[in-house]
Design an enzyme around this catalytic site. Structure first.
Site, PDB file in Angstrom:
ATOM      1  N   LYS A   1       0.854  -1.191   0.000  1.00  0.00           N
ATOM      2  CA  LYS A   1       0.000   0.000   0.000  1.00  0.00           C
ATOM      3  C   LYS A   1       0.881   1.229   0.000  1.00  0.00           C
ATOM      4  O   LYS A   1       1.870   1.284   0.728  1.00  0.00           O
ATOM      5  CB  LYS A   1      -0.856  -0.012   1.284  1.00  0.00           C
ATOM      6  CG  LYS A   1      -1.865   1.113   1.349  1.00  0.00           C
ATOM      7  CD  LYS A   1      -3.158   0.684   0.693  1.00  0.00           C
ATOM      8  CE  LYS A   1      -4.144   1.815   0.546  1.00  0.00           C
ATOM      9  NZ  LYS A   1      -3.893   2.676  -0.603  1.00  0.00           N
TER      10      LYS A   1
ATOM     11  N   LYS B   1       4.479   1.682   8.966  1.00  0.00           N
ATOM     12  CA  LYS B   1       3.280   2.434   9.360  1.00  0.00           C
ATOM     13  C   LYS B   1       2.047   1.523   9.402  1.00  0.00           C
ATOM     14  O   LYS B   1       1.264   1.565  10.350  1.00  0.00           O
ATOM     15  CB  LYS B   1       3.047   3.577   8.363  1.00  0.00           C
ATOM     16  CG  LYS B   1       2.024   4.594   8.806  1.00  0.00           C
ATOM     17  CD  LYS B   1       1.860   5.702   7.778  1.00  0.00           C
ATOM     18  CE  LYS B   1       3.110   6.547   7.671  1.00  0.00           C
ATOM     19  NZ  LYS B   1       2.915   7.687   6.751  1.00  0.00           N
TER      20      LYS B   1
ATOM     21  N   LYS C   1       5.525   2.512  -2.709  1.00  0.00           N
ATOM     22  CA  LYS C   1       5.486   3.935  -3.067  1.00  0.00           C
ATOM     23  C   LYS C   1       5.881   4.034  -4.530  1.00  0.00           C
ATOM     24  O   LYS C   1       6.599   3.179  -5.031  1.00  0.00           O
ATOM     25  CB  LYS C   1       6.497   4.719  -2.209  1.00  0.00           C
ATOM     26  CG  LYS C   1       6.144   6.171  -2.010  1.00  0.00           C
ATOM     27  CD  LYS C   1       5.035   6.332  -1.004  1.00  0.00           C
ATOM     28  CE  LYS C   1       4.777   7.792  -0.703  1.00  0.00           C
ATOM     29  NZ  LYS C   1       3.743   7.962   0.310  1.00  0.00           N
TER      30      LYS C   1
ATOM     31  N   THR D   1      -6.057  11.920   7.748  1.00  0.00           N
ATOM     32  CA  THR D   1      -4.709  12.062   8.320  1.00  0.00           C
ATOM     33  C   THR D   1      -4.725  13.117   9.419  1.00  0.00           C
ATOM     34  O   THR D   1      -4.169  12.912  10.502  1.00  0.00           O
ATOM     35  CB  THR D   1      -3.669  12.395   7.231  1.00  0.00           C
ATOM     36  OG1 THR D   1      -3.814  11.479   6.150  1.00  0.00           O
ATOM     37  CG2 THR D   1      -2.259  12.284   7.773  1.00  0.00           C
TER      38      THR D   1
ATOM     39  N   ASN E   1      -3.495  19.747   3.113  1.00  0.00           N
ATOM     40  CA  ASN E   1      -4.613  18.929   3.597  1.00  0.00           C
ATOM     41  C   ASN E   1      -4.441  18.554   5.068  1.00  0.00           C
ATOM     42  O   ASN E   1      -5.338  18.775   5.887  1.00  0.00           O
ATOM     43  CB  ASN E   1      -4.741  17.667   2.732  1.00  0.00           C
ATOM     44  CG  ASN E   1      -5.781  16.696   3.286  1.00  0.00           C
ATOM     45  OD1 ASN E   1      -5.502  15.922   4.187  1.00  0.00           O
ATOM     46  ND2 ASN E   1      -6.985  16.768   2.778  1.00  0.00           N
TER      47      ASN E   1
ATOM     48  N   SER F   1      -7.796   4.654   4.449  1.00  0.00           N
ATOM     49  CA  SER F   1      -7.641   4.014   3.136  1.00  0.00           C
ATOM     50  C   SER F   1      -7.981   2.525   3.238  1.00  0.00           C
ATOM     51  O   SER F   1      -8.618   1.957   2.352  1.00  0.00           O
ATOM     52  CB  SER F   1      -6.205   4.167   2.616  1.00  0.00           C
ATOM     53  OG  SER F   1      -6.030   5.427   2.032  1.00  0.00           O
TER      54      SER F   1
END
Length: 411
Positions: free
Chosen positions: A66, A90, A102, A185, A216, A344
């Site tokens: 992810k 994480k 990523k 987040t 954000n 997510s």
């Protein structure tokens, strides 16, 4: 110190604390797969342009990989490698069944038209569609990408594999995106901050906050903190920095930012040097922008008692040591900003079930996960007599190592 060196250093310290077998340690450091593809598209003027796209898939011992896809002119392979690895840790800290990845494309999205961005995204998806998947690797937005980019990936991927909303997260709501994802987040940062302050007999209310970065994450954190009675005394973004020791009126600032595309020129606060927001007099500092902003040059000047790492890798290891000696408590990024990937995960779950949740359920579940993760991190701090960063890293590395051994992959 670059992000990859710092991440590897933290991993090795955690591996030592856990007395990890050298074979397991080696297998956890090496990325599962590195993908590099050429993406050639016709520009609007009829000329052809080529861009390099890539995806680093770090680990899948605990589930599908992810991580975000960024569109940026200076896509640094080392940094992306570090961020893919950080995603592995994480997701393990959050205890959601994912690994880390990523990726991105080396381009300047501001110099491309909407139709050029769409063509580029579709060509990139065509090149990697058989290497990503609902149960393999699930991309998400990152720097320079957003819900529209995810919608194009979803559509292009679905041409090859049938309608697959769970292939990406951070999608528009109309295509199966989750309610609450936009604020996730920032809301996770709020829950993490509450958990840490409660541990020290304090609450959000009455604390003074300085927030570096007002995108954000920073803007949502500011909004939610001020709603809880926290006083935001300084804020910065790419346009400038402002402060008001009596507290900035956040709803007014948000309106100003919408109209003027930045905090610069806001009348309810004084203008200050951009970098000085990090050393403003406050109780809680929230770096929510770039990596490496807290370093040995400014660490001694930091006045905050608590640092909540809303950005990825904002604190260099040298600064970590200086701040530790000063008694500053740092809540590490791999826990503090895990709210985004947690929601997510909820989006992915909803897509797989074909059953959408209301926003209250999303936020309640997020709070449950953030509180549980904090307790798990604190437990590791007690076990290994270490700070919160090492508590989070040992928790994560231990979970991934156990999954790796159980699957028989360590040889």
């Amino acid at each position: 110190m670059n992000a990859l060196v710092a991440t590897n250093r933290n991993f090795k310290l955690a591996a030592r604390l856990l007395a990890l077998d050298s074979k397991v340690e080696k297998s956890l450091l090496i990325p599962f797969r590195e993908i590099k593809v050429e993406c050639t598209i016709p520009k609007d003027d009829g000329t052809l342009a080529s861009y390099v796209g890539f995806r680093i898939q770090h680990d899948n011992a605990r589930g599908p990989m992810k991580g975000g896809i960024r569109y940026h002119p200076e896509v640094d392979p080392d940094e992306v490698n570090a961020l893919a690895q950080l995603m592995t840790w994480k997701t393990a800290v959050a205890n959601i069944p994912y690994g880390g990845a990523k990726g991105g494309i080396g381009c300047n999205p501001s110099e491309l038209s909407l139709s050029e961005l769409e063509r580029l995204t579709r060509v990139f998806t065509q090149k990697i569609h058989d290497l990503i998947g609902i149960h393999t690797d699930v991309p998400a937005p990152d720097m320079g990408t957003g819900p529209q980019t995810m919608a194009w990936i979803l559509d292009e991927y679905s041409k090859f594999h049938g309608y697959s909303p769970a292939i990406v997260t951070g999608k528009p709501i109309d295509l199966g995106g989750s309610l609450g994802r936009d604020a996730a987040t920032g809301r996770g940062v709020l829950f993490a901050t509450e958990a840490l302050l409660n541990e020290h007999g304090k609450s959000i209310s009455g604390q003074r906050f300085a927030i570096q970065g007002f995108g954000n994450v920073g803007s949502w954190a500011a909004r939610l903190v001020s709603e809880k009675g926290g006083k935001v005394v300084a804020v910065s973004d790419i346009t400038g920095a402002i402060k008001n020791s009596n507290g900035i009126d956040i709803p007014s600032l948000l309106k100003h930012v919408r109209e003027h595309r930045g905090v610069k020129g806001f009348h309810g606060a004084d203008s200050i040097e951009a970098n000085s927001v990090l050393v403003e007099d406050c109780d809680v500092l929230i770096p929510a922008a770039l990596g490496g902003v807290i370093n040995r040059e400014n660490a001694n000047e930091i006045k905050a008692k608590f640092i909540i790492e809303a950005a990825n890798h904002p604190t260099d290891p040298e600064a970590d040591e200086i701040l530790k000696k000063k008694g500053v408590v740092i809540l590490p990024d791999i826990y503090a900003n895990s709210g985004g990937v947690t929601v997510s995960y909820f989006e992915w779950v909803q897509n797989i079930q074909g059953f959408m949740w209301d926003e209250e359920k999303v936020n309640d579940e997020l709070k449950t996960y953030m509180i549980k993760s904090f307790k798990d991190v604190k437990e590791m701090c007690k076990t290994h007599d270490c700070d919160l960063r090492m508590g989070a890293f040992t928790l994560a590395v231990n979970r991934v190592a156990r999954a790796t051994v159980l699957r028989g992959w360590e040889a």
